[in-house]
Design a protein around this motif. Structure first.
Motif, PDB file in Angstrom:
ATOM      1  N   ILE A 345     -21.229   2.482  -0.770  1.00 13.74           N
ATOM      2  CA  ILE A 345     -20.778   3.504  -1.727  1.00 13.74           C
ATOM      3  C   ILE A 345     -19.648   2.907  -2.550  1.00 13.74           C
ATOM      4  O   ILE A 345     -18.693   2.350  -1.996  1.00 13.74           O
ATOM      5  N   SER A 346     -19.743   3.030  -3.857  1.00 13.62           N
ATOM      6  CA  SER A 346     -18.689   2.484  -4.708  1.00 13.62           C
ATOM      7  C   SER A 346     -18.716   3.164  -6.076  1.00 13.62           C
ATOM      8  O   SER A 346     -19.752   3.170  -6.739  1.00 13.62           O
ATOM      9  N   SER A 348     -16.966   2.191  -8.775  1.00 10.41           N
ATOM     10  CA  SER A 348     -17.018   1.175  -9.838  1.00 10.41           C
ATOM     11  C   SER A 348     -18.245   0.276  -9.728  1.00 10.41           C
ATOM     12  O   SER A 348     -18.704  -0.272 -10.720  1.00 10.41           O
ATOM     13  N   THR A 351     -16.301  -3.396  -6.495  1.00 10.19           N
ATOM     14  CA  THR A 351     -15.310  -3.711  -5.467  1.00 10.19           C
ATOM     15  C   THR A 351     -15.752  -4.959  -4.691  1.00 10.19           C
ATOM     16  O   THR A 351     -16.842  -4.992  -4.111  1.00 10.19           O
ATOM     17  N   ALA A 613      -4.899  -0.566  -8.484  1.00 10.49           N
ATOM     18  CA  ALA A 613      -5.790  -0.672  -9.638  1.00 10.49           C
ATOM     19  C   ALA A 613      -7.062   0.083  -9.302  1.00 10.49           C
ATOM     20  O   ALA A 613      -7.369   0.308  -8.140  1.00 10.49           O
ATOM     21  N   LYS A 614      -7.753   0.480 -10.317  1.00  6.53           N
ATOM     22  CA  LYS A 614      -8.947   1.301 -10.124  1.00  6.53           C
ATOM     23  C   LYS A 614     -10.069   0.517  -9.460  1.00  6.53           C
ATOM     24  O   LYS A 614     -10.780   1.040  -8.606  1.00  6.53           O
ATOM     25  N   VAL A 616     -11.070  -2.938  -7.561  1.00  6.74           N
ATOM     26  CA  VAL A 616     -10.467  -4.095  -6.894  1.00  6.74           C
ATOM     27  C   VAL A 616     -11.507  -5.208  -6.794  1.00  6.74           C
ATOM     28  O   VAL A 616     -12.270  -5.273  -5.835  1.00  6.74           O
TER      29      VAL A 616
END
Ligand code: G6P
Length: 619
Positions: A345-346, A348, A351, A613-614, A616
């Motif tokens: 699950i991500s 962005s 990550t 930071a949003k 990584v």
């Protein structure tokens, strides 16, 4: 982390770069800089601090020209200062580079270059790229970049310009995101779509190893072997207004308020009567039928969604589930095989730890499904199948709407799997979907009370703020819950510490007696999630134990439940009644708002908290 942008065309490059960087600032914000071709010469302006410092500097000494590159930094190698800020020049100031990622062998390269009398200006790993390209340059920047990249180990997205080739930018990516924005007589490079959306909706997602050669009127893309390739462009469906604050003071508040619509849209898009539709999921139902266990792997807030997913999937689909943080999974010799479904699950989709965990799982033969928000992201592309959350751009560093969107997808996926495995009847599913369908309206009811600062959550936050100051910052927060809301206790604590820097811990309430109870005196504020459900009675006992020791309780209860108020609890937040299994979607909203208001009272930068930071994209 870090955001990069490149522009070549007819506009004033500095304006495009600054506007793009403002939309990438969520990726890092300790320094920023741009390089622009001005009358045939490359000029760089870079400053420590937020983008506003750079903008201020550019007002004093503007850069004029139509081609340039820019960068907003989240420091890894070298402290945040003007010198370490990007762009970086080579020694002769003929090559200039911006970089996102980490060059793992930079010390080795640097040592070699130092022996060749190369002079380094900064402490960054990135600067080696400028020197390598400069040394490889024989009149063609594309060839020079190709040669330089062969030496690098690690991750990168780069944009490079050379003094002798005005109007040309070479971009390349490996394990850090980079897109090409295609315009009319202009082209762009960027770490993320919002940076170019004001100018174009046509984008190409570069693949790992790709190199892009952009000029105003042309764009050539080469694969890892250097062969010219034809990458299809995609048209972005959302609008730049979705990446703006729309009247809210902060993106975080806007995104909290967007949640009912996000969830409503997910349910509308994904359900047709009792059927669940994951049209983009390439994994076959017959393969899902064969799986015997599920591992959920994620970081941060997405990990908390995964923890809730365990309760949901086990309950409905009757498959054992375990949950790991990506950074632990990838190094632990995880026991996954062909019979394991790994769900990554991500938000962005970039990550670094989650991407590495995905690769580890695939290399062991597991089937990998991604739940992602960002279309075309690395995780979405590398998984065997993806389900998109379609929550729209999430800009605030502290994740809110992505979390509830991930939860909603996990509910639907559990039902989908239950249907395949025949652990749920159609009638049961219809009933559950009807109940889930009522959640967005209940979310609206919570939020309707919170438009003004007079709402109870803001009031409690203000009282905490006074209390904290009066006690010389000695107070802290503890979040307790049981069962399906336990991950929300972790998420509530995470939200608070991320943006208000107040120490906060989340715990399963049953574990209180094994440690955290020692913390209880008049100092900590304890958020107790005590909504109706099968552990409600146990939570009431926990509240009494805290009160008996002088702890201050904020209770989250089901609407109309006055039990705790009658029992001298002053701080009570009500959420509408819902089946316990769906209550996490409601309970998390007051937790997000509490964190927001506490941070607002401290006057902190809510959308860009310190050190975070949003996305990584480094280990
Ligand atoms: C960072 C962000 C968090 C996010 C986490 C995982 O730490 O600050 O808000 O939850 O990364 O990000 P992902 O994009 O993989 O969901």
């Amino acid at each position: 982390m870090c955001g990069i942008i490149g522009y070549t065309g007819k506009r004033e490059a500095a304006e495009v770069l600054l506007s793009g960087l403002s939309r990438l600032e969520y990726r890092g914000y300790d320094s920023a800089g741009i390089a622009v071709f001005e009358n045939g010469a490359m000029r760089v302006v870079k400053k420590q601090g937020k983008l506003s410092v750079l903008s201020g500097e550019l007002k004093q000494s503007p850069l004029k020209g139509n081609t340039g590159i820019g960068h907003t930094r989240w420091a890894t190698h070298g402290v945040p200062n003007d010198v370490n800020a990007h762009p970086h020049f080579d020694q002769k100031k003929k090559t200039v580079v911006v970089h996102n990622g980490i060059i793992e062998n930079y010390l080795e390269i640097k040592e070699k270059l130092l022996k060749e009398k190369c002079h380094f200006a900064s402490e960054t790993d990135s600067e080696v790229i400028a020197h390598l390209v400069a040394r490889a340059y024989k009149g063609d920047l594309l060839e020079a970049v190709k040669r330089a990249l062969k030496v690098l180990k690690g991750s990168y997205a780069v944009a490079v310009m050379h003094q002798d080739e005005p109007g040309r930018i070479i971009g390349a990516r490996f394990d850090s995101p980079l897109i090409v924005g295609l315009g009319k007589d202009e082209n762009f490079l960027a770490s993320d779509i919002p940076a170019t959306l004001e100018y174009t909706k046509e984008v190409v997602y570069l693949e790992n190893g790709d190199i892009a050669d952009i000029r105003g009127r042309s764009c050539g893309i080469y694969d890892i072997k250097g062969k010219k390739v034809n990458r299809k462009s995609a048209t972005i469906k959302w609008d730049i207004s979705q990446a703006e604050k729309g009247g809210y003071k902060h993106f975080m508040l806007k995104e909290i308020f967007e949640q009912p619509v996000v969830i409503k849209d997910i349910l509308k898009e994904r359900t047709h009567g009792p059927e669940i539709d994951f049209n983009e999921l390439k994994i076959k139902k017959s393969d899902l039928k064969k799986i015997r266990r599920i591992a959920i792997v994620a970081c941060g807030t997405a990990y908390h969604a995964g923890l809730t997913g365990k309760y949901i999937i086990e309950k409905f689909a009757k498959v054992p589930v375990w949950v790991d943080t990506s950074s632990e999974f990838r190094y632990r010799d995880p026991l996954v095989d062909r019979e394991t479904l790994v769900i990554v699950i991500s938000q962005s989709g970039e990550t670094a730890d989650t991407l590495a965990a995905l690769r580890e799982a695939r290399s062991r033969g597991a089937l990998v499904m991604a739940v992602c928000n960002v279309l075309g992201s690395s995780i979405a592309r590398e998984a065997d199948g993806v389900i998109y959350t379609h929550a729209g751009p999430e800009i605030a560093v502290a994740s809110t709407k992505a979390y509830t969107a991930q939860l909603s997808i996990l509910y639907l996926f559990a039902f989908y799997l239950a249907a395949i495995r025949k652990t749920q009847t159609v009638t049961q599913r219809k009933k559950l979907l009807a109940e889930l369908g009522r959640i967005p309206l209940s979310m609206v009811r919570i939020l309707d009370n919170c438009h003004s600062r007079k709402n109870p959550i803001a009031k409690y936050a203000a009282e905490f703020h006074e209390y904290y100051l009066a006690r010389n910052n000695k107070s802290c927060f503890l979040y307790l819950a049981r069962n399906i809301n336990y991950p929300n206790a972790l998420e509530g604590a995470l939200k608070l510490k991320e943006i208000s820097y107040v120490s906060a811990e989340g715990y399963p309430a049953g574990e209180m007696k094994h440690g955290p109870i020692a913390l209880i005196d008049e100092n900590p504020w304890v958020v107790c999630i005590a909504v109706q459900g099968n552990t409600y009675g146990k939570m009431l006992s926990n509240v009494q134990e805290i009160r008996a020791r002088g702890g201050i309780v904020i209770a989250i209860v089901t609407e109309g439940d006055h039990t705790l108020e009658r029992g001298d609890i002053r701080y009570v937040i009500e959420v509408p009644k819902a089946p316990e299994i769906f209550s996490p979607l409601l309970v998390v909203i007051p937790l997000q708002l509490l964190a927001y208001y506490v941070a607002a009272d401290f006057g902190y930068d809510i959308d860009q908290p310190r050190n975070l930071a949003k996305s990584v994209t480094v280990e």
